[in-house]
Write a protein that holds these residues in place. Structure first.
Motif, PDB file in Angstrom:
ATOM      1  N   LEU A  86      -3.070   7.931   2.224  1.00  0.00           N
ATOM      2  CA  LEU A  86      -2.489   6.722   1.513  1.00  0.00           C
ATOM      3  C   LEU A  86      -1.986   7.388   0.134  1.00  0.00           C
ATOM      4  N   ASP A  87      -2.688   8.286  -0.303  1.00  0.00           N
ATOM      5  CA  ASP A  87      -2.099   8.721  -1.826  1.00  0.00           C
ATOM      6  C   ASP A  87      -0.742   9.422  -1.635  1.00  0.00           C
ATOM      7  N   GLU A  88      -0.709  10.192  -0.537  1.00  0.00           N
ATOM      8  CA  GLU A  88       0.577  10.985  -0.158  1.00  0.00           C
ATOM      9  C   GLU A  88       1.620  10.028   0.287  1.00  0.00           C
ATOM     10  N   ALA A 132       9.367  -8.983   1.713  1.00  0.00           N
ATOM     11  CA  ALA A 132       8.768  -9.404   2.840  1.00  0.00           C
ATOM     12  C   ALA A 132       8.811  -8.061   3.747  1.00  0.00           C
ATOM     13  N   LYS A 133       9.617  -7.312   3.733  1.00  0.00           N
ATOM     14  CA  LYS A 133       9.662  -6.059   4.593  1.00  0.00           C
ATOM     15  C   LYS A 133       8.633  -5.008   3.968  1.00  0.00           C
ATOM     16  N   SER A 134       8.626  -4.936   2.630  1.00  0.00           N
ATOM     17  CA  SER A 134       7.711  -3.897   1.928  1.00  0.00           C
ATOM     18  C   SER A 134       6.285  -4.365   2.211  1.00  0.00           C
ATOM     19  N   ARG A 135       5.914  -5.638   2.113  1.00  0.00           N
ATOM     20  CA  ARG A 135       4.652  -6.124   2.253  1.00  0.00           C
ATOM     21  C   ARG A 135       4.112  -5.816   3.779  1.00  0.00           C
ATOM     22  N   ALA A 136       5.003  -6.098   4.688  1.00  0.00           N
ATOM     23  CA  ALA A 136       4.699  -5.826   6.180  1.00  0.00           C
ATOM     24  C   ALA A 136       4.691  -4.538   6.472  1.00  0.00           C
ATOM     25  N   GLY A 137       5.154  -3.683   5.733  1.00  0.00           N
ATOM     26  CA  GLY A 137       5.085  -2.214   6.087  1.00  0.00           C
ATOM     27  C   GLY A 137       3.842  -1.559   5.229  1.00  0.00           C
ATOM     28  N   TRP A 138       3.465  -2.173   4.286  1.00  0.00           N
ATOM     29  CA  TRP A 138       2.299  -1.692   3.603  1.00  0.00           C
ATOM     30  C   TRP A 138       1.040  -2.225   4.376  1.00  0.00           C
ATOM     31  N   ALA A 152     -12.048   2.557   4.121  1.00  0.00           N
ATOM     32  CA  ALA A 152     -13.294   1.721   4.432  1.00  0.00           C
ATOM     33  C   ALA A 152     -12.948   0.723   5.628  1.00  0.00           C
ATOM     34  N   PRO A 153     -14.108   0.755   6.494  1.00  0.00           N
ATOM     35  CA  PRO A 153     -13.650  -0.199   7.867  1.00  0.00           C
ATOM     36  C   PRO A 153     -13.461  -1.487   7.417  1.00  0.00           C
ATOM     37  N   ASP A 154     -14.136  -2.060   6.113  1.00  0.00           N
ATOM     38  CA  ASP A 154     -14.154  -3.327   6.023  1.00  0.00           C
ATOM     39  C   ASP A 154     -13.011  -3.936   4.870  1.00  0.00           C
ATOM     40  N   ILE A 155     -12.188  -2.980   4.714  1.00  0.00           N
ATOM     41  CA  ILE A 155     -11.103  -3.079   3.638  1.00  0.00           C
ATOM     42  C   ILE A 155     -10.117  -4.238   4.282  1.00  0.00           C
ATOM     43  N   ASP A 156      -9.525  -5.110   3.441  1.00  0.00           N
ATOM     44  CA  ASP A 156      -8.971  -6.374   3.892  1.00  0.00           C
ATOM     45  C   ASP A 156      -7.126  -5.836   3.698  1.00  0.00           C
ATOM     46  N   MET A 160      -4.835  -5.966   0.709  1.00  0.00           N
ATOM     47  CA  MET A 160      -4.442  -4.550  -0.184  1.00  0.00           C
ATOM     48  C   MET A 160      -2.916  -4.137   0.215  1.00  0.00           C
ATOM     49  N   GLY A 161      -2.220  -4.597   1.340  1.00  0.00           N
ATOM     50  CA  GLY A 161      -1.134  -4.493   1.306  1.00  0.00           C
ATOM     51  C   GLY A 161       0.082  -5.393   0.359  1.00  0.00           C
ATOM     52  N   THR A 162      -0.672  -6.555   0.252  1.00  0.00           N
ATOM     53  CA  THR A 162       0.222  -7.773  -0.533  1.00  0.00           C
ATOM     54  C   THR A 162       0.084  -6.823  -1.989  1.00  0.00           C
ATOM     55  N   THR A 163      -0.945  -6.306  -2.413  1.00  0.00           N
ATOM     56  CA  THR A 163      -1.109  -5.825  -3.691  1.00  0.00           C
ATOM     57  C   THR A 163      -0.319  -4.512  -3.911  1.00  0.00           C
ATOM     58  N   LEU A 164      -0.152  -3.629  -2.887  1.00  0.00           N
ATOM     59  CA  LEU A 164       0.642  -2.544  -2.987  1.00  0.00           C
ATOM     60  C   LEU A 164       2.233  -3.004  -3.114  1.00  0.00           C
ATOM     61  N   VAL A 165       2.501  -4.109  -2.821  1.00  0.00           N
ATOM     62  CA  VAL A 165       4.053  -4.393  -3.074  1.00  0.00           C
ATOM     63  C   VAL A 165       4.193  -4.576  -4.628  1.00  0.00           C
ATOM     64  N   CYS A 166       3.076  -4.756  -5.362  1.00  0.00           N
ATOM     65  CA  CYS A 166       3.474  -4.879  -6.704  1.00  0.00           C
ATOM     66  C   CYS A 166       3.864  -3.532  -7.338  1.00  0.00           C
ATOM     67  N   MET A 167       3.747  -2.361  -6.333  1.00  0.00           N
ATOM     68  CA  MET A 167       4.148  -1.093  -7.274  1.00  0.00           C
ATOM     69  C   MET A 167       5.446  -1.449  -7.440  1.00  0.00           C
ATOM     70  N   VAL A 168       6.395  -1.895  -6.488  1.00  0.00           N
ATOM     71  CA  VAL A 168       7.679  -1.728  -6.670  1.00  0.00           C
ATOM     72  C   VAL A 168       8.323  -2.296  -8.284  1.00  0.00           C
ATOM     73  N   PRO A 169       8.009  -3.490  -8.672  1.00  0.00           N
ATOM     74  CA  PRO A 169       8.457  -3.826 -10.011  1.00  0.00           C
ATOM     75  C   PRO A 169       7.955  -2.782 -11.310  1.00  0.00           C
ATOM     76  N   GLY A 170       6.550  -2.211 -10.763  1.00  0.00           N
ATOM     77  CA  GLY A 170       5.895  -1.362 -11.840  1.00  0.00           C
ATOM     78  C   GLY A 170       6.580  -0.127 -11.906  1.00  0.00           C
ATOM     79  N   ILE A 171       7.045   0.446 -10.510  1.00  0.00           N
ATOM     80  CA  ILE A 171       7.685   1.838 -10.752  1.00  0.00           C
ATOM     81  C   ILE A 171       9.055   1.655 -11.243  1.00  0.00           C
ATOM     82  N   LEU A 172       9.736   0.536 -10.785  1.00  0.00           N
ATOM     83  CA  LEU A 172      11.190   0.394 -11.256  1.00  0.00           C
ATOM     84  C   LEU A 172      11.170   0.197 -12.701  1.00  0.00           C
TER      85      LEU A 172
END
Length: 198
Positions: A86-88, A132-138, A152-156, A160-172
């Motif tokens: 994931l980090d890569e 939406a495309k980004s969220r589905a992809g994550w 972890a097997p119990d990860i939601d 997590m995918g919804t949270t990772l979408v937040c990287m876009v505005p942060g990076i930009l």
């Protein structure tokens, strides 16, 4: 229609969109006229109107280009077996976002779209598709990472995918406003948040 003429039409279309991007970055959406775009592209207004009837059509074309870039990133990851850690993936995603947020790249217009989406439903609709495309992809990436034993097997995956979408505005915004972040920073950051990734 021959393939040569199809290629020419697409080349001219992208030439106009590139000119519109530069104008929008310099003058804002509402400070740019079709005449400005034509002049920037080295074409006549009549030439431009054959491809785009209005400034809104230009905005839609640029939004479609952003969507293609995001779709291309996730399609590339989807084809990789096994899935990279994931980090890569996050480092590569950050590099993609930074690359299309250059001095006159489409990423620089994304904050303008987001702001306009607050009061313009048509702009909001254009903004939703890449998000939406980004969220589905994550979500898909997290599910694959979990299945591969990298998370972890119990990860939601949905959360997590919804949270990772937040990287876009942060990076930009950090790239545009500060210019002091690179893709590897985000790889280190996700490692710090998640701990060692398997």
């Amino acid at each position: 229609m021959s393939s040569v003429s199809t290629e020419y039409l697409e080349h001219t279309r992208q030439q106009i969109l590139g000119a519109a991007q530069r104008c929008f970055v310099r003058n804002g959406l509402h400070g740019t006229s079709m005449e400005d775009v034509a002049r920037e592209a080295g074409l006549t207004e009549e030439d431009v109107s054959r491809y785009f009837e209005s400034r809104d059509d230009l905005v839609k074309g640029i939004a479609e280009n952003i969507l293609q870039l995001i779709s291309g990133f996730f399609a590339e990851i989807r084809q990789e077996e096994p899935i990279p850690p994931l980090d890569e993936v996050i480092e590569r995603f950050a590099r993609t976002v930074i690359d299309f947020s250059g001095s006159d790249g489409p990423g620089r217009l994304t904050p303008i779209y987001w702001a306009s989406a607050l009061y313009n439903e048509e702009m909001a609709e254009r903004a939703r598709a890449p998000i939406a495309k980004s969220r589905a992809g994550w979500v898909e990436i997290v599910e694959r990472e979990r299945a591969a034993g990298n998370l972890a097997p119990d990860i939601d995956a949905q959360a997590m995918g919804t949270t990772l979408v937040c990287m876009v505005p942060g990076i930009l915004l950090q790239h545009i406003l500060f210019g002091d972040v690179d893709a590897e920073v985000f790889r280190r950051g996700i490692r710090g948040l998640l701990g060692p990734i398997r």
